[in-house]
Scaffold this motif. Structure first.
Motif, short mmCIF file in Angstrom:
data_model
loop_
_atom_site.label_atom_id
_atom_site.label_comp_id
_atom_site.label_asym_id
_atom_site.label_seq_id
_atom_site.Cartn_x
_atom_site.Cartn_y
_atom_site.Cartn_z
N GLN A 298 27.61 35.12 -23.78
CA GLN A 298 28.52 34.58 -22.78
C GLN A 298 29.87 34.29 -23.44
O GLN A 298 29.96 33.50 -24.38
CB GLN A 298 27.96 33.29 -22.18
N ALA B 80 34.13 33.41 -22.87
CA ALA B 80 35.05 32.80 -21.91
C ALA B 80 36.39 32.49 -22.57
O ALA B 80 36.47 32.30 -23.79
CB ALA B 80 34.45 31.52 -21.33
N ASN C 49 35.98 31.90 -10.73
CA ASN C 49 35.27 31.79 -11.99
C ASN C 49 35.91 32.57 -13.14
O ASN C 49 35.39 32.57 -14.25
CB ASN C 49 33.82 32.28 -11.83
N SER C 50 37.04 33.24 -12.86
CA SER C 50 37.66 34.09 -13.87
C SER C 50 39.05 33.61 -14.25
O SER C 50 39.75 32.99 -13.44
CB SER C 50 37.75 35.54 -13.37
N ASP C 51 39.43 33.94 -15.47
CA ASP C 51 40.78 33.67 -15.94
C ASP C 51 41.71 34.75 -15.39
O ASP C 51 41.41 35.94 -15.48
CB ASP C 51 40.79 33.67 -17.47
N ARG D 292 34.63 35.49 -7.88
CA ARG D 292 35.11 36.00 -9.16
C ARG D 292 36.46 35.37 -9.53
O ARG D 292 36.70 35.00 -10.69
CB ARG D 292 35.23 37.52 -9.10
N GLN E 123 27.23 28.14 -16.59
CA GLN E 123 26.23 29.09 -17.06
C GLN E 123 25.56 28.63 -18.34
O GLN E 123 24.33 28.71 -18.50
CB GLN E 123 26.86 30.46 -17.27
N TYR F 162 33.25 28.30 -15.30
CA TYR F 162 32.09 29.17 -15.22
C TYR F 162 31.27 29.10 -16.51
O TYR F 162 30.04 29.09 -16.48
CB TYR F 162 32.54 30.61 -14.95
N PHE F 163 31.96 29.05 -17.65
CA PHE F 163 31.29 28.96 -18.94
C PHE F 163 30.39 27.72 -18.99
O PHE F 163 29.22 27.80 -19.38
CB PHE F 163 32.33 28.90 -20.06
N PRO G 28 35.45 35.20 -17.92
CA PRO G 28 35.03 33.95 -17.27
C PRO G 28 35.89 32.78 -17.76
O PRO G 28 36.31 32.76 -18.92
CB PRO G 28 33.58 33.81 -17.73
N ASN G 29 36.14 31.82 -16.87
CA ASN G 29 36.95 30.67 -17.27
C ASN G 29 36.07 29.52 -17.75
O ASN G 29 34.83 29.63 -17.79
CB ASN G 29 37.86 30.25 -16.11
#
Length: 418
Positions: free
Chosen positions: A327, A329, A255-257, A252, A271, A267-268, A263-264
């Motif tokens: 989605q 991001a 893949n996260s900000d 997480r 996906q 990850y964007f 999501p960063n």
């Protein structure tokens, strides 16, 4: 609503320490200094769990323990020492743990257990055993610790359960079963799930020096020989659950900000690329919208970077609420993205326009400092498996929205000839 916990302890200093730990762990606390008071409180309240002292003025030999266990309250017993006689009495009761009041480490362990119990309610564990007696015993142990428990009678049923439930975290499987042995089940599970996705604990009552190695080589994370000590069983399960949680936390974070928890960009891209290829194969159009906070530098200049962060976090929360099926991001700075998979372009644009209006009218109410802000949105849509092309086209439309005075939505179909 806070979970309630009952502390049964007659020493005031220890009760105060326990209460402090419980409050830190997020519980509402009741204290009883005798067995009689504990019984009265249990009759009136619904407790999530209990901490019970082994020796009380009216219960010198652990007689208070059944007060909570018979009421189906998960119970942690605390004792001054654990001599063999005391241990024998404690082991008669279906408690979830016992802790000796020896040192600071004991109270740190108590805090970890109290923090662990509420999290267990979200953890699914599948118990696989052809013996109903063994299956019920293991399931009962797990239910004491608040785990969600599923059961299967053999490997084939277990695989069917995995297809039905995609959020199983741990599988506890016996070795000797009809249709498919436990080691064979491990092989089948590992065809689909890695050791970082699902933990497998093998168990067996067969005396074999090589069985544990077979389980581990075929994909199990752990192994226990039956009959096992419940305390060791709980430790093994907890270690595997916490290992999975740590892996998910690392994923997480990767893949996260860090600021908005959205999501960063990385990850964007991963996906959306998958979804774009699937939509393009079906000749279905997709849309990507790029959003930018208008005059963000002016916000930072006037309210400081803390104010700017407030705006970004408020915008992120609003994006999640308005685009819960899309989605979303944070792409970097004050720029965000929304991906619409195989939806009608006009419907997507209506949602984007509604979001722009919401931010325009409600933006100031979203931040602690009542900072009014607006967003410009650029969107591009079309049939394409090229995320770079869609983002580039959406960026062009975002610039058009800025040039048109900001606080507006600009859109265009993807030009596949360029």
């Amino acid at each position: 609503m806070l979970r309630k916990i009952l502390i049964v302890e007659d020493t005031p200093t220890i009760a105060r320490v326990q209460k402090h730990i419980c409050l830190q762990a997020g519980y509402e606390v009741d204290i009883a200094d005798s067995k009689a008071k504990a019984e009265a409180l249990i009759a009136k309240n619904n407790y999530f769990c209990a901490i019970v002292d082994f020796i009380l003025p009216d219960a010198p030999q652990g007689e208070a323990i059944p007060c909570s266990t018979k009421a189906k309250i998960p119970t942690i017993v605390m004792t001054g020492s654990l001599e063999s006689k005391t241990r024998e009495i404690v082991d008669r009761h279906p408690i979830i743990d016992y802790i000796t009041k020896e040192n600071k480490q004991a109270y740190q362990y108590l805090k970890r257990q109290l923090e662990r119990l509420p999290r267990n309610e979200k953890i699914k564990i599948l118990v696989v055993d052809d013996s109903a007696t063994s299956r019920n015993y293991v399931s009962g142990l797990l239910k004491r610790h608040k785990y969600q428990v599923l059961e299967a009678r053999d490997g084939l049923e277990a695989l069917a359960m995995l297809e039905r439930y995609n959020d199983i975290s741990v599988i506890v499987t016996d070795s000797e079963m009809p249709k498919m042995r436990g080691e064979e089940l491990c092989i089948e599970i590992r065809r689909i799930y890695t050791e970082e996705d699902i933990a497998i604990i093998g168990i067996s009552g067969v005396e074999s020096a090589h069985l544990s190695a077979r389980f581990l080589k075929n994909g199990a994370n752990d192994y226990l020989r039956k009959p096992f000590n419940p305390e060791e069983f709980y430790c093994r399960v907890r270690q595997n659950v916490e290992m999975l949680e740590q892996i998910r936390t690392i994923r997480r974070q990767a893949n996260s900000d860090y600021l908005t928890e959205l999501p960063n960009r990385r990850y964007f891209f991963s996906q959306v690329n998958k979804s774009l290829k699937a939509a393009a194969q079906q000749q279905q159009p997709s849309m990507i919208a790029m959003l930018d906070v208008d005059h963000f530098k002016a916000v930072n200049d006037r309210y400081g970077h803390d104010g700017g962060d407030e705006v970004l976090k408020a915008l992120s929360k609003a994006l999640c609420e308005h685009f819960d099926y899309e989605q979303v991001a944070r792409m970097g700075g004050e720029e965000f993205a929304v991906y619409f998979a195989a939806e009608d372009p006009q419907h997507c644009l209506q949602k984007l326009e509604a979001f722009r209006r919401f931010v325009h009218t409600q933006g100031a109410a979203l931040t602690p400092q009542s900072i009014a802000f607006t967003v410009s949105i650029g969107a591009a849509y079309g049939i394409s498996d090229n995320i770079e092309a869609l983002i580039k086209a959406a960026d062009v439309q975002l610039y058009h929205a800025k040039d048109s005075g900001r606080n507006t939505v600009a859109y265009a179909p993807l030009n596949t000839d360029s």
